[in-house]
Write a protein that holds these residues in place. Sequence first.
Motif, PDB file in Angstrom:
ATOM      1  N   THR A   1     -24.426  -2.131  -0.097  1.00  0.00           N
ATOM      2  CA  THR A   1     -25.586  -1.267   0.107  1.00  0.00           C
ATOM      3  C   THR A   1     -25.162   0.180   0.328  1.00  0.00           C
ATOM      4  OG1 THR A   1     -25.717  -1.888   2.449  1.00  0.00           O
ATOM      5  CG2 THR A   1     -27.095  -3.112   0.913  1.00  0.00           C
ATOM      6  N   SER A   2     -24.028   0.382   0.963  1.00  0.00           N
ATOM      7  CA  SER A   2     -23.502   1.736   1.122  1.00  0.00           C
ATOM      8  C   SER A   2     -23.178   2.337  -0.250  1.00  0.00           C
ATOM      9  CB  SER A   2     -22.257   1.713   2.005  1.00  0.00           C
ATOM     10  OG  SER A   2     -21.693   2.995   2.094  1.00  0.00           O
ATOM     11  N   LEU A   3     -22.545   1.556  -1.105  1.00  0.00           N
ATOM     12  CA  LEU A   3     -22.218   1.997  -2.459  1.00  0.00           C
ATOM     13  C   LEU A   3     -23.492   2.273  -3.256  1.00  0.00           C
ATOM     14  CD1 LEU A   3     -20.171   2.505  -4.742  1.00  0.00           C
ATOM     15  CD2 LEU A   3     -20.274   0.056  -5.237  1.00  0.00           C
ATOM     16  N   MET A   4     -24.483   1.404  -3.120  1.00  0.00           N
ATOM     17  CA  MET A   4     -25.743   1.606  -3.835  1.00  0.00           C
ATOM     18  C   MET A   4     -26.417   2.908  -3.397  1.00  0.00           C
ATOM     19  SD  MET A   4     -27.216  -2.292  -3.915  1.00  0.00           S
ATOM     20  CE  MET A   4     -28.606  -1.987  -5.017  1.00  0.00           C
ATOM     21  N   THR A   5     -26.349   3.223  -2.133  1.00  0.00           N
ATOM     22  CA  THR A   5     -26.916   4.478  -1.628  1.00  0.00           C
ATOM     23  C   THR A   5     -26.140   5.669  -2.182  1.00  0.00           C
ATOM     24  OG1 THR A   5     -27.717   3.390   0.367  1.00  0.00           O
ATOM     25  CG2 THR A   5     -27.457   5.783   0.453  1.00  0.00           C
ATOM     26  N   ASP A   6     -24.816   5.561  -2.214  1.00  0.00           N
ATOM     27  CA  ASP A   6     -23.988   6.634  -2.785  1.00  0.00           C
ATOM     28  C   ASP A   6     -24.306   6.844  -4.263  1.00  0.00           C
ATOM     29  OD1 ASP A   6     -22.782   6.896  -0.317  1.00  0.00           O
ATOM     30  OD2 ASP A   6     -20.907   5.890  -0.907  1.00  0.00           O
ATOM     31  N   ILE A   7     -24.508   5.757  -5.000  1.00  0.00           N
ATOM     32  CA  ILE A   7     -24.842   5.856  -6.428  1.00  0.00           C
ATOM     33  C   ILE A   7     -26.162   6.597  -6.609  1.00  0.00           C
ATOM     34  CG2 ILE A   7     -25.573   4.503  -8.444  1.00  0.00           C
ATOM     35  CD1 ILE A   7     -23.418   2.429  -7.582  1.00  0.00           C
ATOM     36  N   LYS A   8     -27.158   6.237  -5.805  1.00  0.00           N
ATOM     37  CA  LYS A   8     -28.464   6.915  -5.889  1.00  0.00           C
ATOM     38  C   LYS A   8     -28.298   8.401  -5.598  1.00  0.00           C
ATOM     39  CE  LYS A   8     -30.820   7.484  -2.535  1.00  0.00           C
ATOM     40  NZ  LYS A   8     -31.392   7.690  -1.284  1.00  0.00           N
ATOM     41  N   ASP A   9     -27.559   8.729  -4.534  1.00  0.00           N
ATOM     42  CA  ASP A   9     -27.357  10.133  -4.170  1.00  0.00           C
ATOM     43  C   ASP A   9     -26.653  10.901  -5.285  1.00  0.00           C
ATOM     44  OD1 ASP A   9     -28.576   9.576  -1.753  1.00  0.00           O
ATOM     45  OD2 ASP A   9     -26.685   9.466  -0.615  1.00  0.00           O
ATOM     46  N   GLU A  10     -25.630  10.301  -5.882  1.00  0.00           N
ATOM     47  CA  GLU A  10     -24.914  10.942  -6.991  1.00  0.00           C
ATOM     48  C   GLU A  10     -25.831  11.116  -8.202  1.00  0.00           C
ATOM     49  OE1 GLU A  10     -21.795  12.239  -7.459  1.00  0.00           O
ATOM     50  OE2 GLU A  10     -21.499  12.008  -5.307  1.00  0.00           O
ATOM     51  N   TYR A  11     -26.643  10.115  -8.480  1.00  0.00           N
ATOM     52  CA  TYR A  11     -27.584  10.193  -9.594  1.00  0.00           C
ATOM     53  C   TYR A  11     -28.542  11.359  -9.382  1.00  0.00           C
ATOM     54  CZ  TYR A  11     -31.456   9.129 -12.678  1.00  0.00           C
ATOM     55  OH  TYR A  11     -32.431   9.226 -13.619  1.00  0.00           O
ATOM     56  N   LEU A  12     -29.119  11.451  -8.179  1.00  0.00           N
ATOM     57  CA  LEU A  12     -30.076  12.523  -7.890  1.00  0.00           C
ATOM     58  C   LEU A  12     -29.406  13.890  -7.948  1.00  0.00           C
ATOM     59  CD1 LEU A  12     -32.147  10.864  -5.023  1.00  0.00           C
ATOM     60  CD2 LEU A  12     -32.799  11.151  -7.424  1.00  0.00           C
ATOM     61  N   GLU A  13     -28.179  13.976  -7.458  1.00  0.00           N
ATOM     62  CA  GLU A  13     -27.449  15.246  -7.512  1.00  0.00           C
ATOM     63  C   GLU A  13     -27.155  15.643  -8.955  1.00  0.00           C
ATOM     64  OE1 GLU A  13     -23.135  17.034  -6.149  1.00  0.00           O
ATOM     65  OE2 GLU A  13     -24.035  15.481  -4.905  1.00  0.00           O
ATOM     66  N   THR A  14     -26.723  14.681  -9.766  1.00  0.00           N
ATOM     67  CA  THR A  14     -26.442  14.949 -11.175  1.00  0.00           C
ATOM     68  C   THR A  14     -27.710  15.389 -11.897  1.00  0.00           C
ATOM     69  OG1 THR A  14     -24.625  13.374 -11.201  1.00  0.00           O
ATOM     70  CG2 THR A  14     -25.586  13.934 -13.331  1.00  0.00           C
ATOM     71  N   ASP A  15     -28.805  14.713 -11.609  1.00  0.00           N
ATOM     72  CA  ASP A  15     -30.088  15.043 -12.220  1.00  0.00           C
ATOM     73  C   ASP A  15     -30.520  16.457 -11.825  1.00  0.00           C
ATOM     74  OD1 ASP A  15     -32.269  14.242 -13.867  1.00  0.00           O
ATOM     75  OD2 ASP A  15     -33.491  13.994 -12.054  1.00  0.00           O
ATOM     76  N   ALA A  16     -30.376  16.816 -10.543  1.00  0.00           N
ATOM     77  CA  ALA A  16     -30.747  18.150 -10.076  1.00  0.00           C
ATOM     78  C   ALA A  16     -29.864  19.217 -10.735  1.00  0.00           C
ATOM     79  CB  ALA A  16     -30.634  18.229  -8.557  1.00  0.00           C
ATOM     80  N   ASP A  17     -28.557  18.938 -10.853  1.00  0.00           N
ATOM     81  CA  ASP A  17     -27.646  19.880 -11.501  1.00  0.00           C
ATOM     82  C   ASP A  17     -28.023  20.080 -12.965  1.00  0.00           C
ATOM     83  OD1 ASP A  17     -26.266  20.132  -9.129  1.00  0.00           O
ATOM     84  OD2 ASP A  17     -24.570  18.869  -9.746  1.00  0.00           O
ATOM     85  N   ALA A  18     -28.372  18.997 -13.654  1.00  0.00           N
ATOM     86  CA  ALA A  18     -28.760  19.093 -15.059  1.00  0.00           C
ATOM     87  C   ALA A  18     -30.047  19.900 -15.206  1.00  0.00           C
ATOM     88  CB  ALA A  18     -28.937  17.696 -15.653  1.00  0.00           C
ATOM     89  N   ASP A  19     -31.000  19.691 -14.307  1.00  0.00           N
ATOM     90  CA  ASP A  19     -32.239  20.471 -14.338  1.00  0.00           C
ATOM     91  C   ASP A  19     -31.954  21.961 -14.158  1.00  0.00           C
ATOM     92  OD1 ASP A  19     -33.941  18.354 -14.812  1.00  0.00           O
ATOM     93  OD2 ASP A  19     -34.565  18.140 -12.705  1.00  0.00           O
ATOM     94  N   LYS A  20     -31.056  22.286 -13.216  1.00  0.00           N
ATOM     95  CA  LYS A  20     -30.700  23.686 -12.986  1.00  0.00           C
ATOM     96  C   LYS A  20     -30.063  24.294 -14.229  1.00  0.00           C
ATOM     97  CE  LYS A  20     -29.867  23.168  -8.040  1.00  0.00           C
ATOM     98  NZ  LYS A  20     -28.838  23.096  -7.002  1.00  0.00           N
ATOM     99  N   GLU A  21     -29.152  23.543 -14.856  1.00  0.00           N
ATOM    100  CA  GLU A  21     -28.475  24.040 -16.064  1.00  0.00           C
ATOM    101  C   GLU A  21     -29.470  24.251 -17.193  1.00  0.00           C
ATOM    102  OE1 GLU A  21     -25.072  21.689 -17.178  1.00  0.00           O
ATOM    103  OE2 GLU A  21     -24.272  21.737 -15.136  1.00  0.00           O
ATOM    104  N   LEU A  22     -30.393  23.309 -17.374  1.00  0.00           N
ATOM    105  CA  LEU A  22     -31.398  23.456 -18.430  1.00  0.00           C
ATOM    106  C   LEU A  22     -32.307  24.649 -18.159  1.00  0.00           C
ATOM    107  CD1 LEU A  22     -32.434  19.769 -19.166  1.00  0.00           C
ATOM    108  CD2 LEU A  22     -31.255  21.347 -20.706  1.00  0.00           C
ATOM    109  N   THR A  23     -32.705  24.809 -16.911  1.00  0.00           N
ATOM    110  CA  THR A  23     -33.565  25.938 -16.554  1.00  0.00           C
ATOM    111  C   THR A  23     -32.832  27.246 -16.791  1.00  0.00           C
ATOM    112  OG1 THR A  23     -34.721  24.607 -14.913  1.00  0.00           O
ATOM    113  CG2 THR A  23     -34.884  26.996 -14.676  1.00  0.00           C
TER     114      THR A  23
END
Length: 111
Positions: A74-96
């Motif tokens: 569950t700790s790993l699953m939480t880390d995966i979600k956090d990394e996914y959201l961070e990657t998604d936010a970074d991609a949005d910033k780059e696209l913008t």
Amino acid sequence: MPEGTDPIKIDVDTYETVVSGIEEQGKEIIDETADTEEPDAYAAGNSVVPDYQAYDERIIAVLKDLETEVAQLTSLMTDIKDEYLETDADADKELTQAHDDLTSGSASDGE
């Protein structure tokens, strides 16, 4: 985005609910104070009791290990979600930023 592809999405609320459920169930696998019991002198003389006691010790160890593994999962699953959201936010910033650069560059080209 290439034609025919959809953006990858995660339903964060559902994901967190599932992970939380797994975490809570993991905590209930075995009582933290679970331990083997020493048989009384009369029962210890039974030829099956030592085998039973050995299996009891192994099963308690396995369940405690499982509880630890579920916590790590569950700790790993939480880390995966956090990394996914961070990657998604970074991609949005780059696209913008790319869009802003493109639109501001084309406006100055026409002047």
